[in-house]
Structures are given as structure tokens and as C-alpha cells.
Design a protein around this motif. Structure first.
Motif: not given
Length: 162
Positions: A127-147
Motif C-alpha cells: 500500500e502507498d501509505a507504507l511507501y517510505l517503509s518500503d524504501i527504508e527496508i530496501l535502502a538498508e539492504i542495498l546501501q547498508p553503509k549509508y542507511f
């Protein structure tokens, strides 16, 4: 216009505080990644348990992966740097050995570098309401040095092969 920009515009009339928070958080993510060289963006494939582990692609998920610091691929033949499995239910762990024994996975950079992740957040990309949550999950996986959002172990885990 990116989906998050549309969400911010929609929220401005309904919940201006939430719109401002979303805009601020998204700006931080986008700004941090703006300075990374292109080679820092991993090629990533998402496999959805619910879809029989077929590559999970959509315009929305491609945008989220890009914003989070990766490049979405739709084929294991593309030799992804990271493999992310979106879990549907607990049966994943009994079917995972069969999946991980596929030649395309065994021969991938992701497998060689022990870069296989499982998103077990049941609401991921729903759902769109969790857009930021989805980004945070992916950012931690994809760029763990920065997020770091503290979602490791709560919404996702690294699957240890070795």
C-alpha cells in the motif's frame, strides 16, 4: 513525477504534517545517494514467494529500488549482486534449499558474495501509505553503509549461505 512526489502532493491537503515528514525523509535518502558513483548501485533481483519465485517487477518496485540505491533486474541471467526474496509465509524456509540450488542462483555474484536477503514484512509493497517503509527496508539492504533504520531482523534478514 515519482510516486513519492504524488503521495506527498496528495497528503498535503489531508495531512500536511505527514506530507512534510515524508518529503523530508525522501529528500534525505535521495540527497545521500546523489553523491554515490553509479558502480555503487547494486544490480538486484526480487523474487516473490507468492509468485513461485519469479522475478518481481513493476514500475513501483523499480522506482523504490532505484531510490533506495539499486538497479532492478528482471532475470537471474543478469548475474545480480543481490537477491531479495519477498516472503509470503513460513513455508519459505522449507522451499529455500530448492530455490538456492538452481544453477542461475549458485553461479550469481549474490550467491558467491553471500548477498541473499529475505523481506518478511507482510505489508511490503502492498500500500502507498507504507511507501517510505518500503524504501527504508530496501535502502538498508542495498546501501547498508549509508542507511540504518533498525529494520534488520524486524522487516528483513540476511540469509546466511555459508
Amino acid at each position: 513525477m515519482a510516486k513519492y512526489e504524488e503521495l506527498i502532493e496528495e497528503l498535503k491537503s489531508v495531512n500536511p504534517e505527514e506530507a512534510a515528514r515524508l518529503e523530508e525523509e525522501m529528500n534525505i535518502i535521495v540527497h545521500k545517494l546523489k553523491f554515490l558513483p553509479t558502480e555503487s548501485f547494486s544490480n538486484v533481483i526480487l523474487l516473490k514467494q507468492q509468485e513461485g519465485f519469479e522475478p518481481y517487477t513493476s514500475t513501483a518496485i523499480a522506482e523504490k529500488v532505484k531510490i533506495a540505491g539499486g538497479n532492478l533486474t528482471d532475470s537471474l541471467d543478469a548475474n545480480p549482486d543481490k537477491i531479495i526474496i519477498v516472503q509470503q509465509d513460513e513455508s519459505l524456509y522449507s522451499t529455500l534449499p530448492l530455490l538456492l540450488n538452481q544453477p542461475a542462483i549458485i553461479q550469481s555474484k549474490a550467491f558467491a558474495n553471500n548477498a541473499i536477503y529475505i523481506i518478511h514484512n507482510a505489508e511490503f509493497d502492498k500500500e502507498d501509505a507504507l511507501y517510505l517503509s518500503d524504501i527504508e527496508i530496501l535502502a538498508e539492504i542495498l546501501q547498508p553503509k549509508y542507511f540504518f533504520y533498525g529494520r534488520d531482523g524486524i522487516d528483513w534478514v540476511k540469509f546466511e549461505i555459508n
